[in-house]
Structure formats: structure tokens, C-alpha cells
Design an enzyme around this catalytic site. Sequence first.
Site, PDB file in Angstrom:
ATOM      1  N   ASN A   1      33.106  53.914  72.935  1.00  0.00           N
ATOM      2  CA  ASN A   1      33.537  53.294  71.693  1.00  0.00           C
ATOM      3  C   ASN A   1      34.129  54.422  70.845  1.00  0.00           C
ATOM      4  OD1 ASN A   1      33.784  52.036  69.238  1.00  0.00           O
ATOM      5  ND2 ASN A   1      31.624  51.455  69.067  1.00  0.00           N
TER       6      ASN A   1
ATOM      7  N   ARG B   1      35.150  49.613  74.048  1.00  0.00           N
ATOM      8  CA  ARG B   1      35.269  48.711  72.916  1.00  0.00           C
ATOM      9  C   ARG B   1      36.671  48.914  72.332  1.00  0.00           C
ATOM     10  NH1 ARG B   1      31.479  48.787  67.608  1.00  0.00           N
ATOM     11  NH2 ARG B   1      32.269  46.892  66.670  1.00  0.00           N
TER      12      ARG B   1
ATOM     13  N   HIS C   1      33.437  42.330  64.898  1.00  0.00           N
ATOM     14  CA  HIS C   1      32.031  42.350  65.336  1.00  0.00           C
ATOM     15  C   HIS C   1      31.786  41.332  66.443  1.00  0.00           C
ATOM     16  CE1 HIS C   1      30.812  44.144  61.200  1.00  0.00           C
ATOM     17  NE2 HIS C   1      30.815  45.097  62.121  1.00  0.00           N
TER      18      HIS C   1
ATOM     19  N   ARG D   1      33.679  49.771  52.336  1.00  0.00           N
ATOM     20  CA  ARG D   1      34.810  48.828  52.241  1.00  0.00           C
ATOM     21  C   ARG D   1      34.525  47.772  51.179  1.00  0.00           C
ATOM     22  NH1 ARG D   1      34.901  47.316  58.443  1.00  0.00           N
ATOM     23  NH2 ARG D   1      33.769  49.226  58.944  1.00  0.00           N
TER      24      ARG D   1
ATOM     25  N   GLU E   1      25.795  46.008  71.243  1.00  0.00           N
ATOM     26  CA  GLU E   1      27.203  45.871  71.635  1.00  0.00           C
ATOM     27  C   GLU E   1      27.483  46.588  72.957  1.00  0.00           C
ATOM     28  OE1 GLU E   1      27.724  47.224  67.700  1.00  0.00           O
ATOM     29  OE2 GLU E   1      29.260  45.747  67.250  1.00  0.00           O
TER      30      GLU E   1
END
Length: 401
Positions: free
Chosen positions: A9, A94, A182, A241, A379
Site C-alpha cells: 500500500n 492497494r 475505504h 481533511r 484491508e
Amino acid sequence: MGDHIVTLNAGSSSIKFALFALDGGPWPRQVAIGQVEGIGVAPEFEAKVATGDKVKRRFEGAAAPKTHDAALEIIIGWLAETFPGAKIVAVGHRVVHGGPLYSAPILLEPAVLKVLETFGPLAPLHQPHNLAGIAAAGKAFPGIPQVGCFDTAFHRTQPFVQDTFGLPPQYYEEGVRRYGFHGLSYEYIAGRLAERDPAAVRRCVVLHLGNGASMCALRDGQSVASTMGFSPLDGLAMGTRCGQIDPGVLLYMMQQKGMTAAEISDLLYKKSGLKGMSGVSSDMRDLEASDAPAAKQAIDYFVARIRRELGALMAVTGGVDALVFTGGIGSNSKTIRARTLEGMEWAGIVLDRAANEARAEVISAPGTPVTVYVMQTDEEAMIARHTVRVAKLVTPALADA
Ligand code: AMP
């Protein structure tokens, strides 16, 4: 040691990795997980082996990895030294953006990589780093199948009204849509919920609350709406964010304040959210421990937006049978969970305070209409499972599939 797969990732200054053994179990078994952080800045390697052993290394001067290639070399070197004899038979990545095209993981052949490059403008802060990671792995593992797993793919089941904006159709056609992110986390949680409570996947909302935070409404295990949109900026306030913002604010910044696109991007991605509002930290633990009024306000806003989105997503699913909290904050912060669910009895959501304090898997009061779960997401496991399937590596589970 037999066949293994590596998952990667790659972010702007980090590469996270995991090693999985294909040793006959129903799913690939994670044997190590770690990351190189601060590539080009202050590089640090950290890894954890399934046995509990931890390794930390700092790199300085000439030894410091300045590129993704160099960071991957460090990862591969450590894997080879720690797991001699582990044969890497596939690499799973990913990839943040699959654009409008990819709704499932795919073998990363040259033609696919060309298409993925064209999605760069849709995720300029993430996609180029993902592609750099794929290129580096291609060099490091020549001839070994590489599989791309998209963060957007799981949401491609959303109906038009949930993935469009109120713009002329030409924008939708060129890819200006609400993609949601996600996806690997939601897919993993949907799978776990289906095993744990099959009836609950009918109507449920999953809250992935971490440094990045979003929520997803599921119907029959499929994504029907999410809080993140065209970019991972939309929806909830996050570590750095801003979350939902009126586009009029951006016009104001450009027209009245003369801010450039780069300045606005920096503000919205890196200097807003919990960090920007509090002036203290992007880390929820710091905010929970802080007495600063602005830290309290940032948490209040974080929670208020979650509650508002929860109401909206429950309207999309037509009520819920279950909620699932996941992500670093969702899994660990009993305060945020309690505050999110406070006064939601009208929706059949009743918190069991003792269970929440005790960090139980089910934190709703027994016999109440909505079961509330706390689940750890994974994940990497999702990437590993997809990689095995797409690269056609035969394991007993797949032979049965
Ligand atoms: P993630 O991006 O999913 O790794 O989540 C990172 C976020 O989880 C950070 O804001 C952490 O502060 C938060 N977090 C981790 N552990 C806890 C905890 N025990 N209490 C509150 N927040 C936590």
C-alpha cells in the site's frame, strides 16, 4: 517455507506491506506486517511478525531510502532475511482509484497500468504513488503476477442518484462522480458481518473512523451510498481533511482571497479537519486528552457530522438492522462511540454503556432493534484474498469456491 504473497500500500511518503502464507488454511495467513515511513524525509522501518516480535530501524544519511524503489528494497531485504525460503508467488496492491471502469480487482498487465495512469487526475495526491509502488514491485519481483485492488471498486454498485452530482451529464461521462473510498475496509467488514450476523447485512451502516474517515450504507451486503465522494475529502471531518464543504467556500477562497489551487489543496487535505480546527493535533487521542477549548470544539464537530451522516444514510437504507464501528477511532474510542449514539433511541439504537466501556464486540443493549458492533478492519487481508483469487493461486478455499 512455501508459497507467500506480499501486499503493498504505497502512499506519498510511505509503503505499508504485509506478508501472507498460503499454507492450506481457508484464507491467506498473515505472518508479518509493517511499513517504511518518511521516505525522502526521515525514513523509519517498522515491522511486526505474527509471533509478536517487533523490529524498528532508522535510516540515516546515504542509507536513507529516498524513493519508493529504495524503500521497497528495504522491505524485500527484511522479508528475505526474516523469512528465508518464503517464495513470493504474487503481489497485491492497494490502488486508490479504479475510475468508472474497474468494479473489481484486476491483474496489473501493461494495458491496465496505462488505463490506471489516466485516472491520475481523479486522485492526484494518491494514484501516482500507488503506481510508483506497482512499478517498483514490478522491478523487484519480475514475472510475478501483480494484482490491483481498488478503494473505489466496492462502491460501484451505488445507484446513479448516489454517485452523480447535480451537474450537466458531460461531467458524469468524463468521470466526475461520487466514487467513495475505504472500499477494501467496507468489503472486509461486510464479509465479517455476513458471517457473524447474516440477517444484519440486509440494512446496515458501517462507520470507518480513522485518520481518514467515512461511512457507508449497505443493502444486502452491497454499497448503496457513502459519505466520501469524488475525492476522499468529502463527508466527515478527518485528521487533517475538512470533510463536507460548500463549493461556494472554494469560490470565495479563489475569487476573494486569491488563493491558488495548490494552496487550497494544501489547506483542505493537510491543514483542516481535527488538526486545523483544534490547532492541537490530528490524533484523536491527543484531542481527547486536551483541555483546549478548540480541541473540544473539533471533537464536537467530528461527532456532529457523523450523527448527521448517520441519519442521512439510514434514510437511504430505510432503517438499519446493524451499525458497525471500525477504524482506529471507531475501534478504540469508547467516547466517540457513546457520543455518536447518544439519544438515538428514536431510531432503535440503544447503547449498552457497560459493554461499550468493556470494549465488547456488541455494544447495543440486548433485545433492542439495532445491533451495534465494534469490529477491527483488515484491508491487507482483503487485498491478500483478492490477490489469491485473481492470480489464480490454488488454495483449498478457492478450489471449493
Ligand atoms: P487509523 O487511521 O484507522 O489507523 O486511525 C488512526 C486514528 O485512531 C487516530 O486519530 C488515533 O488517535 C485514533 N485512535 C487510536 N487509538 C485510539 C484510542 N485508544 N482512543 C481514541 N482514538 C484512538
